[in-house]
Design an enzyme around this catalytic site. Structure first.
Site, PDB file in Angstrom:
ATOM      1  N   GLY A  36       0.819  -1.204   0.000  1.00 16.52           N
ATOM      2  CA  GLY A  36       0.000   0.000   0.000  1.00 16.52           C
ATOM      3  C   GLY A  36       0.858   1.261   0.000  1.00 16.52           C
ATOM      4  O   GLY A  36       2.083   1.213   0.117  1.00 16.52           O
ATOM      5  N   TYR A 141      -2.370 -19.594  -1.588  1.00 17.76           N
ATOM      6  CA  TYR A 141      -3.146 -18.393  -1.251  1.00 17.76           C
ATOM      7  C   TYR A 141      -4.608 -18.748  -0.985  1.00 17.76           C
ATOM      8  O   TYR A 141      -5.193 -18.342   0.023  1.00 17.76           O
ATOM      9  CB  TYR A 141      -3.030 -17.387  -2.393  1.00 17.76           C
ATOM     10  CG  TYR A 141      -4.015 -16.252  -2.347  1.00 17.76           C
ATOM     11  CD1 TYR A 141      -3.843 -15.196  -1.452  1.00 17.76           C
ATOM     12  CD2 TYR A 141      -5.121 -16.214  -3.202  1.00 17.76           C
ATOM     13  CE1 TYR A 141      -4.746 -14.145  -1.408  1.00 17.76           C
ATOM     14  CE2 TYR A 141      -6.020 -15.170  -3.164  1.00 17.76           C
ATOM     15  CZ  TYR A 141      -5.831 -14.136  -2.266  1.00 17.76           C
ATOM     16  OH  TYR A 141      -6.727 -13.117  -2.224  1.00 17.76           O
ATOM     17  N   GLY A 267      -0.340 -24.057 -12.828  1.00 16.99           N
ATOM     18  CA  GLY A 267      -1.334 -23.869 -11.776  1.00 16.99           C
ATOM     19  C   GLY A 267      -2.353 -22.780 -12.034  1.00 16.99           C
ATOM     20  O   GLY A 267      -3.235 -22.546 -11.196  1.00 16.99           O
TER      21      GLY A 267
END
Length: 305
Positions: A36, A141, A267
């Site tokens: 960020g 994830y 993937g």
């Protein structure tokens, strides 16, 4: 209300903070600024530069005494999650548990969690995919996000925390940075605006569900105000191929740079699209921004920064 937003200096989180402040909430932001930017943080929000794994999280909750938590801080790169799944789990699982413990100890009433729709269902045979479809992530994830969903359910049952889980599609829009919180829209847009050649992996027929950030923020507000806990897909219900997306962004940027093709990455999902009927029925939410309009706003923002 007093609200903490983790990841509030990031793409979705900062847009959410702006809206919460417009709604007259008192907002504190927790962000370690790893992806960020401090420039994204609304000046009316209190800011704590802090990792969500830090033991000092408890001190922030003790000071702020929040009524609610919007949890958007995360390691969001699927490829990085495979390169270092342990680091991914530390942030996305242990960091989330650290927050949940703070919520439990300091009386937080509501948690809104940014989960993933695109990575949670794996290669689904049902397209668009409903919330009831088996969750079979094929990335570290996605596995971490699903683990946090299970922890949230346990804290809801055992401690009575009200929980809203939003399984987000591929979110795009202003403040998504092709160098930081990188999604394909940001990467293509930045590349074409710089006059460079975009890279297309595979033949471009793989599909995703692209939803504009303002619509996602609206879903967050509706879930926050919803009286009961729940899990909702937040997407458009429309499949868009990566090759078609590139054409739309070429149109928005005025570029005709042709893509360089590389082999499909290991993937990578072939298809991903969310059924958002449950969100429409229970939250009264539906996306209102067309892709063309959303891409125009995204490109205009990138041109201005």
């Amino acid at each position: 209300m007093k609200i903490i937003v983790t990841g509030g200096a990031g793409f979705i989180g900062s847009n959410l903070v702006d809206r919460l402040i417009r709604e007259r909430h008192h907002v504190a932001v927790i962000d370690n600024l790893s992806t960020g930017s401090k420039t994204n943080i609304n000046p009316k929000a209190r800011f704590y530069k802090l990792d969500i794994q830090s033991p000092n999280i408890a001190q922030v909750f003790a000071k702020e005494k929040p009524d609610a938590l919007f949890h958007y801080a995360a390691q969001i790169d699927v490829r990085k999650s495979w390169k270092d799944p342990v680091a991914d789990a530390r942030t996305n699982i242990l960091g989330s548990l650290n927050l949940l413990e703070a919520c439990r100890k300091y009386g937080v009433k509501k948690i809104v969690f940014a989960s993933t729709g695109g990575a949670l269902y794996g290669e689904a045979s049902q397209i668009p995919t409903q919330e009831t479809y088996p969750t079979n992530p094929i990335s570290a994830y996605g596995a971490a996000k699903l683990s946090v969903e299970h922890y949230l359910h346990a804290y809801h049952v055992v401690y009575g925390l009200s929980v809203a889980i939003l399984r987000l599609a591929n979110v795009y829009g202003p403040r998504q940075d092709g160098k930081g919180e990188a999604g394909v829209v940001a990467i293509f847009s930045r590349t074409l605006l710089q006059g460079k050649q975009p890279i297309l992996y595979g033949n471009g027929t793989q599909t995703r569900d692209f939803v504009f950030v303002e619509d996602v923020v609206q879903a967050n507000l509706l879930a926050f105000n919803h009286k009961t806990s729940g899990v909702w897909n937040i997407g458009t219900g429309k499949e868009t191929s990566i090759s078609l997306l590139l054409k739309e962004i070429q149109e928005a940027t005025g570029s005709r740079k042709k893509a360089r093709t590389l082999p499909l990455r290991p993937g990578e999902q072939k298809r991903s699209c969310l059924n958002m009927g449950k969100a429409r029925r229970e939250l009264g939410w539906k996306p209102t921004t067309t892709m063309r309009e959303g891409l125009r706003k995204t490109v205009q923002w990138m041109e201005a920064v």
